[in-house]
Design an enzyme around this catalytic site. Structure first.
Site, short mmCIF file in Angstrom:
data_model
loop_
_atom_site.label_atom_id
_atom_site.label_comp_id
_atom_site.label_asym_id
_atom_site.label_seq_id
_atom_site.Cartn_x
_atom_site.Cartn_y
_atom_site.Cartn_z
N ASP A 47 0.83 -1.21 0.00
CA ASP A 47 0.00 0.00 0.00
C ASP A 47 0.86 1.26 0.00
O ASP A 47 2.09 1.19 0.15
CB ASP A 47 -0.96 -0.01 1.21
CG ASP A 47 -0.28 -0.46 2.51
OD1 ASP A 47 0.96 -0.49 2.56
OD2 ASP A 47 -0.99 -0.77 3.48
N ASP A 88 -7.60 -2.67 14.40
CA ASP A 88 -9.03 -2.85 14.07
C ASP A 88 -9.25 -4.02 13.10
O ASP A 88 -10.33 -4.18 12.55
CB ASP A 88 -9.61 -1.56 13.48
CG ASP A 88 -8.92 -1.14 12.19
OD1 ASP A 88 -7.99 -1.85 11.73
OD2 ASP A 88 -9.31 -0.09 11.62
N HIS A 134 -7.57 -4.51 10.22
CA HIS A 134 -7.28 -4.26 8.80
C HIS A 134 -5.98 -4.92 8.37
O HIS A 134 -5.06 -5.10 9.17
CB HIS A 134 -7.29 -2.76 8.47
CG HIS A 134 -6.10 -1.98 8.93
ND1 HIS A 134 -6.16 -1.02 9.91
CD2 HIS A 134 -4.81 -1.98 8.52
CE1 HIS A 134 -4.97 -0.48 10.09
NE2 HIS A 134 -4.12 -1.06 9.26
N GLU A 138 -9.66 -1.29 5.31
CA GLU A 138 -10.31 -0.99 6.58
C GLU A 138 -11.58 -1.83 6.73
O GLU A 138 -12.06 -2.41 5.76
CB GLU A 138 -10.67 0.50 6.62
CG GLU A 138 -9.47 1.45 6.54
CD GLU A 138 -8.65 1.49 7.84
OE1 GLU A 138 -8.70 0.52 8.63
OE2 GLU A 138 -7.96 2.51 8.05
#
Ligand code: GLP
Length: 260
Positions: A67, A136, A138, A143
């Site tokens: 990314d 979280d 991801h 996400e």
């Protein structure tokens, strides 16, 4: 999914580095999938050591990062293009021109995903993909809510991710709000997924990824769909797992010939 639990982060890194070394040694033109973040750093340190001390060569490798932030100027030290070079590829003998990152330039962002997926395909696909996991759940910058079949594309970062990553910037306001990330569908195409997670802050995400339902609310759970996923976790990150005894027994009883 194989779950490897060990109390030493260095030992986890050695085991993960063994997987990468095997791919590097046994392929004519290996394609490595590289993750940024602090979790894979011990793996990179170990691979750099093997390069320097044991002659492990990466000269025939191609690499793709997962990314990139959108909108950071070229050369920005926190752009993943720079980070992966500073932390890993500059210290080994891989050809710098063969280390690719998604294009985070806002002017050309519309086609960045498509171009990146095409480049990965052109290189023959990723042989082994290193992954971390966000608190979280991801993976890369997919996400919660990311389509389980998503392709490389722009994503809006959650406030949680921006807060988690603010430590690398002067202030949270400097953390970009968008990123281009390999999609979950893109990541699933890698031949082998190697995820590393350490520390108590990852316990809930690891539990949801491994033992929770397959659900886009925990993007990491998409690993449940992969036929070859190895998850390296320390005791703290494994704390939320219910079936630890079984995972440990499976590793103890792993046939000698069967590698990760
Ligand atoms: C970022 C990266 C992810 C990484 C995550 C966790 O959001 N895009 O690839 O897995 O951070 O990072 P860390 O390993 O530092 O906890």
């Amino acid at each position: 999914m194989e779950i490897v639990i060990h109390d030493s982060a260095a030992e986890l890194a050695r085991m993960a580095a063994d997987v990468i070394e095997e791919v590097v040694r046994n392929n004519e033109s290996p394609v490595l999938g590289l993750a940024t973040g602090s979790s894979p750093l011990p793996i990179y340190t170990e691979l750099i050591r093997r390069h320097k001390e044991e002659g492990l060569s990466f000269a025939h490798c191609t690499a793709f990062t997962l990314d990139e932030y959108v909108g950071l100027p070229a050369g920005h030290p926190e752009s993943y293009y720079e980070v992966i070079r500073n932390e890993f590829t500059r210290h080994i003998d891989i050809d710098d021109a063969r280390v690719f990152s998604p294009d985070g330039n806002p002017d050309t962002i519309a086609t960045a995903g498509e171009r990146y997926d095409a480049a990965i395909k052109e290189a023959g696909g990723v042989d082994v993909q290193i992954l971390g996991i966000g608190s979280d759940g991801h993976i890369a910058f997919n996400e919660p809510g990311s389509s389980l079949r998503s392709r490389t594309r722009i994503k809006t970062l959650t406030n949680q991710t921006r807060e988690d990553n603010a430590r690398f910037f002067d202030s949270i306001d400097d953390v970009p709000i968008h990123a281009v990330t390999q999609g979950l569908g893109t990541i699933l195409e890698a031949k082998h997924l190697v995820l590393i997670a350490t520390g108590a802050g990852k316990a809930e995400a690891v539990a949801n990824m491994v033992e929770g339902p397959l659900a886009s609310v925990c993007p990491g759970s998409v690993l449940q769909l992969h036929n070859r996923a190895t998850v390296f976790v320390d005791n703290a990150a494994a704390a939320g797992l219910e079936h630890v005894e079984y995972y440990n027994t499976s590793i103890e009883r792993k046939p000698e010939w069967q590698k990760f």
